[in-house]
Scaffold this motif. Structure first.
Motif, mmCIF file in Angstrom:
data_model
loop_
_atom_site.group_PDB
_atom_site.id
_atom_site.type_symbol
_atom_site.label_atom_id
_atom_site.label_comp_id
_atom_site.label_asym_id
_atom_site.label_seq_id
_atom_site.Cartn_x
_atom_site.Cartn_y
_atom_site.Cartn_z
ATOM 1 N N VAL A 153 -1.321 16.929 -8.697
ATOM 2 C CA VAL A 153 -2.320 16.083 -9.362
ATOM 3 C C VAL A 153 -1.544 15.017 -10.120
ATOM 4 C CG1 VAL A 153 -4.195 15.977 -11.040
ATOM 5 C CG2 VAL A 153 -3.937 18.000 -9.605
ATOM 6 N N PHE A 154 -1.893 13.761 -9.858
ATOM 7 C CA PHE A 154 -1.107 12.669 -10.435
ATOM 8 C C PHE A 154 -1.687 12.182 -11.757
ATOM 9 C CE2 PHE A 154 0.079 12.095 -5.914
ATOM 10 C CZ PHE A 154 1.449 12.180 -6.078
ATOM 11 N N GLN A 155 -0.878 11.372 -12.417
ATOM 12 C CA GLN A 155 -1.245 10.823 -13.717
ATOM 13 C C GLN A 155 -2.396 9.828 -13.623
ATOM 14 O OE1 GLN A 155 2.072 8.963 -15.618
ATOM 15 N NE2 GLN A 155 0.888 8.244 -17.348
ATOM 16 N N GLU A 156 -2.351 8.948 -12.609
ATOM 17 C CA GLU A 156 -3.325 7.878 -12.531
ATOM 18 C C GLU A 156 -4.483 8.333 -11.660
ATOM 19 O OE1 GLU A 156 -0.309 7.785 -11.152
ATOM 20 O OE2 GLU A 156 0.954 6.416 -12.294
ATOM 21 N N PRO A 157 -5.618 8.714 -12.264
ATOM 22 C CA PRO A 157 -6.683 9.273 -11.441
ATOM 23 C C PRO A 157 -7.209 8.289 -10.410
ATOM 24 C CG PRO A 157 -7.255 9.367 -13.786
ATOM 25 C CD PRO A 157 -5.948 8.669 -13.676
ATOM 26 N N TYR A 158 -7.422 7.035 -10.808
ATOM 27 C CA TYR A 158 -8.024 6.103 -9.850
ATOM 28 C C TYR A 158 -7.043 5.722 -8.753
ATOM 29 C CZ TYR A 158 -10.338 2.186 -7.714
ATOM 30 O OH TYR A 158 -10.900 1.347 -6.784
ATOM 31 N N GLU A 159 -5.817 5.414 -9.124
ATOM 32 C CA GLU A 159 -4.837 4.972 -8.134
ATOM 33 C C GLU A 159 -4.525 6.059 -7.109
ATOM 34 O OE1 GLU A 159 -4.552 4.350 -11.314
ATOM 35 O OE2 GLU A 159 -4.453 2.167 -11.442
ATOM 36 N N LEU A 193 0.830 -1.214 0.000
ATOM 37 C CA LEU A 193 0.000 0.000 0.000
ATOM 38 C C LEU A 193 0.856 1.251 0.000
ATOM 39 C CD1 LEU A 193 -2.897 -0.495 2.561
ATOM 40 C CD2 LEU A 193 -3.090 -0.049 0.128
ATOM 41 N N ARG A 194 1.960 1.203 0.759
ATOM 42 C CA ARG A 194 2.839 2.366 0.868
ATOM 43 C C ARG A 194 3.332 2.864 -0.479
ATOM 44 N NH1 ARG A 194 4.216 4.503 5.484
ATOM 45 N NH2 ARG A 194 3.485 3.200 7.171
ATOM 46 N N GLU A 195 3.453 1.929 -1.429
ATOM 47 C CA GLU A 195 3.936 2.309 -2.756
ATOM 48 C C GLU A 195 2.825 2.926 -3.598
ATOM 49 O OE1 GLU A 195 7.193 1.938 -3.661
ATOM 50 O OE2 GLU A 195 7.350 1.431 -1.539
ATOM 51 N N SER A 196 1.578 2.860 -3.104
ATOM 52 C CA SER A 196 0.475 3.251 -3.984
ATOM 53 C C SER A 196 0.350 4.765 -4.044
ATOM 54 C CB SER A 196 -0.831 2.609 -3.515
ATOM 55 O OG SER A 196 -1.174 3.147 -2.269
ATOM 56 N N ARG A 197 -0.248 5.197 -5.142
ATOM 57 C CA ARG A 197 -0.332 6.618 -5.442
ATOM 58 C C ARG A 197 -1.145 7.373 -4.403
ATOM 59 N NH1 ARG A 197 3.217 6.813 -7.364
ATOM 60 N NH2 ARG A 197 3.397 6.505 -9.576
ATOM 61 N N PHE A 198 -2.212 6.755 -3.874
ATOM 62 C CA PHE A 198 -3.049 7.542 -2.968
ATOM 63 C C PHE A 198 -2.385 7.770 -1.616
ATOM 64 C CE2 PHE A 198 -4.649 3.249 -2.050
ATOM 65 C CZ PHE A 198 -4.763 3.267 -0.679
ATOM 66 N N ILE A 199 -1.456 6.909 -1.230
ATOM 67 C CA ILE A 199 -0.691 7.164 -0.016
ATOM 68 C C ILE A 199 0.269 8.330 -0.264
ATOM 69 C CG2 ILE A 199 1.019 6.193 1.581
ATOM 70 C CD1 ILE A 199 -1.722 4.988 1.967
ATOM 71 N N GLU A 200 0.876 8.347 -1.456
ATOM 72 C CA GLU A 200 1.735 9.465 -1.813
ATOM 73 C C GLU A 200 0.924 10.769 -1.822
ATOM 74 O OE1 GLU A 200 3.605 9.107 -5.639
ATOM 75 O OE2 GLU A 200 5.304 10.334 -5.034
ATOM 76 N N ALA A 201 -0.311 10.666 -2.352
ATOM 77 C CA ALA A 201 -1.182 11.839 -2.389
ATOM 78 C C ALA A 201 -1.510 12.308 -0.974
ATOM 79 C CB ALA A 201 -2.461 11.530 -3.160
ATOM 80 N N ALA A 202 -1.729 11.379 -0.058
ATOM 81 C CA ALA A 202 -2.032 11.748 1.325
ATOM 82 C C ALA A 202 -0.844 12.464 1.967
ATOM 83 C CB ALA A 202 -2.400 10.503 2.131
ATOM 84 N N ARG A 203 0.366 11.960 1.671
ATOM 85 C CA ARG A 203 1.550 12.655 2.196
ATOM 86 C C ARG A 203 1.653 14.045 1.583
ATOM 87 N NH1 ARG A 203 6.914 10.928 1.965
ATOM 88 N NH2 ARG A 203 6.687 9.728 0.046
ATOM 89 N N ALA A 204 1.293 14.140 0.298
ATOM 90 C CA ALA A 204 1.416 15.420 -0.397
ATOM 91 C C ALA A 204 0.453 16.470 0.157
ATOM 92 C CB ALA A 204 1.192 15.243 -1.895
#
Lengths: 283, 335, 335
Positions: free
Chosen positions: C90-96, A171-182
């Protein structure tokens, strides 16, 4: 207040939709619940703790549906009554394991020297055969129910930790965790709000598996004479007395509690399978 | 053009069964491709372009099935063939180039082994030495330096561009007449994209093959294809020469797509709304809800393909009730 | 004073047992208030890494980053977190990039809960509603989960989350590259309108020339983690001075059929291994217009025109230079 009501209603709705998509979960839960209710509330034909020395080793009959054992206990009454002891013990032990293991697993997924240390410690700990360790501890600390729970914890907490940690690491590698940190979420918030809800599913499935195993552990402990102490009914204890009679052909003493263990374990595994299927489908 | 086309797709219908109903993924699709011709199939995701090429390659698997139509390759109907026959045709007569070269190559076999397997499957026994010779020639022909070294390596040692060249070489090794390429450059960098497209064009036009190029990139179609098939919601909405269609779009959807390409100083014209569900197909034109030209008839009456701009070059068809002059007049305002 | 000043940004990734990848090499740029700087480059150019370094989602090896006069690299973790209200992504992968277990409303509200914890629940809900409407979503979509939304709607949620704290700088990391053309146009339009309305500054990371020319004011062209050329959009796009920029622009396939692609300005080969950076000019191995001194002379950005910088020592390059090159000493002309 209405907000709370809305949330409850929604959780209930979601639960129902889960049951609809995975009927195995419903079947498993119903069986467990039925066994629990029977254990607590079903009127028993005989006392499960007071033997009748005049009627030992009676085969199943209209008087004693499951027969009696070598001490004169009614096997039916004891098999039912044992559910009120074995099942809650297993459930409490498992839930406590999850309660301890899940947060520890999440913590151990953070980067840092001490999370490494936790994992190394766990490696050392798990290199012992845990069931034997649990038996040793219960033997040393005495034959009390709390110690049975501790034995279940010893076996299960490391499993929860490893499972949750490996889920959390990906999960840590996933984009939404990165987004949460951001957006500025603290590490604690990231764990609580973003990682935890996403590991709950696997943790629940593991809880069902662990509950099935806990039934086995309790039976094993009682079988070895260190779990539930006689004359209190426990399936493990009953199997132990039954094994002595089986050589003389008195099969009923061991078969009925054995079946009870089998059914309880199967029910928990049904729930676990259903939960796992649901996880797969969600991916 | 009196002689028969190399590929003639006629009224192909392919459905998928889903829990919510039948998905009409390919809805009476017809088009053709001639030798020495690159035909672009364009549309957005869910328009049915990938399902269309899967249908003509015989790759639609349950719960999907082709229920109607003909796919004539050199006059032979591919849809009437047995599984074994169609497997022979794929490779012998149709070469396939997929979007992701690394998914198309087997990671555990050396590149040479993969050439060997393809040749052996179609031509029976052949010596390792002779397949090697052919593979070297083909890799050289697709512009791979040091083909001997590549043949003894594995897919993961290649860059994306090189891997796609290897896939093209594999597709061409049995000398097929038709190449089907599904987004062949989408996974590649722009400076590599041109190299691959130039290669495909050379292999098609210079060697008398025909190429079906499925893409969402209008630039690729504009600069490389001869003819274009525009798809929307499982149907062909416009076909014709690229030079004609892109210069004078006759279908409002084609116009909308072209206007969606962002340009400096121009306000992007956006197509509102979404592609309709392929399960509850609207009673009229599938594009009507997003169309600025829509008239009452569009919501009641399903439009058929009809000739457009009869004065232009080549066969030009459009599926629209609105007069194409009106659509084009609107396009001209923007320029 | 510019909003953002980046000087000498450098980052390499150490890999256990293998050579380090030099992802970003001595990159410097500025972004003004209300300005869009586009970082354009192919995969492996380091463009996404630069975006993450700016936001300190990754820690640079060297360099300085100043946002509104604050040295970001000097900030301790809590001060940095507070600063994140001003810089968003804003990231590339909207869902992820959306938590699948959270509702849209909660996702969009989270930045405000973090940065303005004292805000009342009604105020919070009102801000979420207003922000959702600003990116073109209905307020009742706040109750939905990301899974139920289309790709375009998911990306709008991502934009709303980035915008709700009213940041000064937003890093847009290929925000439209996974979307269909018509959806891409909608998202670009929203980004453009939001910039006008709030005076936002964008770092727009992309490989796509058409979206860059729509959104950017200035462009920096990246190759192997290095800026090759930088300047106002018009200068870089209409009068490119670096052979890499020229090849990149030539590789762009224009959907306008009346624009003929350049056939001469193509680079040979592929992007070299970023573990061993070439000496002198990074482009030397692929450059058709190279001369011997390209290798010996240090590669620096020099002023070529108003605010226009480039690295090529042969700049300005003419068509003749390219034509000469394609006839003679080009390194293994691409096939």
């Amino acid at each position: 207040m209405s907000d709370l009501g809305k949330r409850t209603l929604e959780i209930l709705k979601r639960f129902l939709s889960v049951l609809r998509s995975q009927p195995a979960i419903g079947v498993g839960l119903t069986v467990v619940l039925a066994m629990l209710l029977a254990g607590f509330f079903l009127p028993l034909p005989y006392s499960p703790t007071r033997p009748d020395p005049l009627n030992v080793l009676q085969p199943p009959s209209s008087l004693h549906w499951f027969g009696t054992d070598s001490d004169g206990f009614d096997v039916f009454s004891r098999t039912i009554a044992a559910a009120a002891r074995d099942l809650p013990l297993a459930l409490i032990g498992t839930f406590l394991s999850a309660l301890v293991g899940v947060p520890l697993g999440l913590l151990a997924s953070t980067k840092g020297p001490w999370s490494e240390r936790i994992m190394r410690g766990l490696d050392v700990f798990q290199s012992f055969p845990l069931v034997i360790l649990a038996i040793a501890i219960v033997t040393l600390m005495g034959n009390r129910l709390e110690n049975v729970v501790i034995a279940i914890l010893i076996v299960n907490v490391p499993r929860f930790m490893r499972l949750v940690r490996s889920e959390a690491l990906s999960l840590r590698e996933s984009r939404f965790i990165e987004a949460a940190r951001a957006v500025g979420a603290t590490p604690i918030r990231v764990m609580r709000k973003h990682m935890f809800p996403n590991v709950v599913g696997v943790a629940l499935a593991q809880t069902s598996i662990a509950a099935a195993q806990a039934i086995g552990i309790i039976a094993a402990l009682s079988f070895l004479g260190v779990g539930v102490s006689p004359p209190n009914p426990s399936w493990g204890l009953m199997i132990q007395t039954g094994v002595r009679s089986i050589t003389t052909g008195d099969w009923w003493v061991v078969v009925f509690p054995g079946l009870a263990v089998l059914i309880a374990v199967a029910a928990f595994n049904l729930v676990a399978d259903g939960l796992q299927m649901r996880q797969e489908n969600e991916r | 053009m009196s002689e028969t086309k190399l590929l003639d797709v006629r009224g192909v219908v392919a459905n998928y069964d889903s829990p919510r109903g039948v998905v009409k993924a390919v809805n009476a699709v017809s088009f053709s491709a001639d030798r020495k011709e690159m035909v672009g199939i364009v549309g957005e995701s869910g328009c049915g372009k990938s399902a269309t090429i899967r249908a003509l390659l015989g790759l639609i698997r349950p719960p999907g099935k082709v229920v109607e139509g003909e796919v004539l390759l050199d006059g032979q109907d591919l849809l009437k063939m047995t599984k074994k026959e169609i497997r022979q045709v794929r490779g012998d007569k149709i070469g396939f180039v997929a979007q992701n070269p690394f998914a198309a190559l087997n990671p555990i076999y050396k590149i040479h082994k993969q050439f060997h397997n393809v040749i052996r499957a179609h031509e029976g026994r052949s010596s390792s030495r002779s397949t090697r010779k052919r593979a070297v020639d083909m890799l050289t022909a697709v512009g791979i330096p040091g083909p001997e070294r590549i043949l003894d390596g594995y897919a993961h040692e290649l860059s994306g561009g090189m891997a796609q060249r290897v896939v093209i070489a594999l597709a061409l090794i049995l000398d097929p007449e038709l190449i089907v390429a599904d987004e062949p450059t989408t996974a590649l960098d722009v400076t590599i994209q041109r190299q691959i497209l130039d290669l495909l064009r050379r292999k098609t036009v210079d060697e008398g093959r025909s190429l079906l190029l499925v893409t969402h990139d209008l630039g690729v179609v504009a600069q490389y294809c001869d003819r274009v098939v525009v798809m929307y919601a499982g149907k062909v909405v416009e076909t014709g020469l690229v030079s004609e269609v892109f210069a004078r779009p006759a279908h409002p959807y084609t116009l909308g797509l072209l206007q969606s390409v962002p340009r400096r100083g121009l306000k992007v014209r956006t197509l509102g709304g979404r592609v309709p569900s392929l399960i509850d197909y609207p009673p009229g034109c599938a594009f009507a809800d997003r169309c600025v030209f829509a008239i009452d008839r569009c919501r009641e009456d399903i439009p058929e393909l009809r000739p457009a701009f009869p004065s232009g070059r080549g066969v030009r068809e459009v599926r629209c009730h609105v007069n194409e002059q009106e659509v084009f007049a609107d396009a001209a305002v923007d320029r | 004073m510019p909003l953002l000043t980046v000087r000498g940004l450098t980052k390499s990734f150490q890999r256990s047992g293998r050579d380090a990848v030099h992802a970003v090499n001595d990159v410097s740029f500025e972004i003004d208030h209300g300005e869009t700087l586009a970082l354009i480059g192919e995969s492996g150019s380091g463009k996404s890494t630069i975006g993450r370094l700016l936001l300190r989602l990754l820690e640079p090896d060297a360099g300085t980053i100043e946002l509104e006069g604050t040295d970001l690299l000097a900030l301790r973790s809590s001060a940095l977190r507070a600063m994140r209200a001003k810089m968003q992504v804003v990231f590339q992968e909207p869902y992820e990039s959306l938590n699948p277990k959270m509702r849209v409303g909660d996702i969009v509200a989270e930045p405000l809960q973090i940065h303005e914890p004292s805000m009342s629940r009604t105020d919070l809900r009102e801000r979420v509603r207003a922000t959702l409407e600003e990116v073109g979503l209905d307020a009742d979509q706040a109750e939905r989960f990301p899974r139920g939304l289309s790709g375009g709607q998911q990306q709008r949620v991502g934009i709303a989350r980035a915008l709700i704290t009213r940041p000064a700088l937003v890093v847009l990391d290929e925000p439209t590259s996974s979307l269909d053309l018509s959806v891409q146009a909608q998202i670009l339009e929203i980004l453009h309108d939001l910039q006008e309305a709030h005076g936002l500054s964008y770092l727009y990371i992309s490989h796509d020339l058409s979206t860059v020319s729509y959104l950017a004011h200035r462009v920096a062209v990246l190759y192997l983690g290095q800026i090759r050329e930088q300047g106002p959009l018009e200068a870089v796009v209409q009068n490119p001075q670096d052979p890499y920029t020229q090849a990149l622009l030539a590789a762009f396939l224009d959907p306008d059929v009346t624009v003929a692609p350049s056939r001469s300005r193509m680079l040979a080969g592929e992007i070299p291994d970023p573990t061993r950076l070439p000496e002198g000019c990074f482009l030397y191995g692929r450059c058709p217009v190279r001369v011997d001194s390209c290798r010996s002379e240090p590669s620096v950005l020099r002023l070529l025109g108003p605010k226009h910088y480039g690295r090529c020592i042969r700049a300005p390059l003419s068509d003749e230079d390219w034509n000469d090159a394609s006839d003679s000493n080009a390194p293994g002309r691409s096939s």
